[in-house]
Design an enzyme around this catalytic site. Sequence first.
Site, PDB file in Angstrom:
ATOM      1  N   HIS A 119       0.817  -1.212   0.000  1.00 59.85           N
ATOM      2  CA  HIS A 119       0.000   0.000   0.000  1.00 59.85           C
ATOM      3  C   HIS A 119       0.853   1.265   0.000  1.00 59.85           C
ATOM      4  CE1 HIS A 119      -3.265  -2.747   1.905  1.00 59.85           C
ATOM      5  NE2 HIS A 119      -3.307  -2.777   0.576  1.00 59.85           N
ATOM      6  N   CYS A 130       4.717  14.613 -12.391  1.00 59.07           N
ATOM      7  CA  CYS A 130       6.083  14.399 -12.896  1.00 59.07           C
ATOM      8  C   CYS A 130       6.772  13.205 -12.240  1.00 59.07           C
ATOM      9  CB  CYS A 130       6.926  15.657 -12.721  1.00 59.07           C
ATOM     10  SG  CYS A 130       7.452  15.999 -11.015  1.00 59.07           S
TER      11      CYS A 130
END
Length: 247
Positions: A119, A130
Amino acid sequence: MTSGIQLAALWLRKAKSAVVFTGAGISTESGIPDFRSPGGVWTKYRTVYFDEFCQSAEARHEYWTQKAESHKQFAAADPNIGHQIIAKWEEQGTIRGVITQNIDGLHQIAGSRDVLELHGTAREVGCLDCQARFPVDPFVDQFLETNEVPPCPDCGGRLKHATVSFGQSLPELVLHRAHRWCLEADVILTIGSSLVVYPAAGLPEAGKQNGAKLIIVNRDETGLDSIADMTIPGSCGEALAAMDAAL
């Protein structure tokens, strides 16, 4: 209980490829509340889904409010005896590594090197635009000071904790590697997980179906108790300490 610990230790000692799978229960013993427990973050705030985060500035602010609060709970936490024993076992070659549902980074702080974080990690933030990654602390501090969601310092884009949100896919490469570990394992030791959240819970299940012995340590019943070779109720740390002593 003693005979179960002894047998689990024997299985680990003889294992050629043992894997540890951990959930929130191991970290509650370091003072980090399970998000689902009374007073946990998930009981106090509404869920912010990934698509909401991407599309709405208001949702991003709500998300950062929740994350800033939970950050306080784990930032000062230290690994407990359970994390330390697991790290020692990896160093000794008793286990292959750790698959974890946790986002607190305590396995790595304890010294574990091969940790698959299903997770993600709350120790970093990542830019959705980006893909830059940064340590989380300065950005949480900035949010708490300004009450404004910090932009990516590289591109000005949407900055999010490097954790998997509701509606967001688990990291494919990590999930694939974890699945391979479980299929290759002869012993899977699950610690502190309810084993009801999929696809994560499907990993030890797949290992069991492929011939691994499945050992479950948890305070409460789990979703895989019915297929486990052994269940050990109670404290994660105490069970691991007893297993380590038997080893």
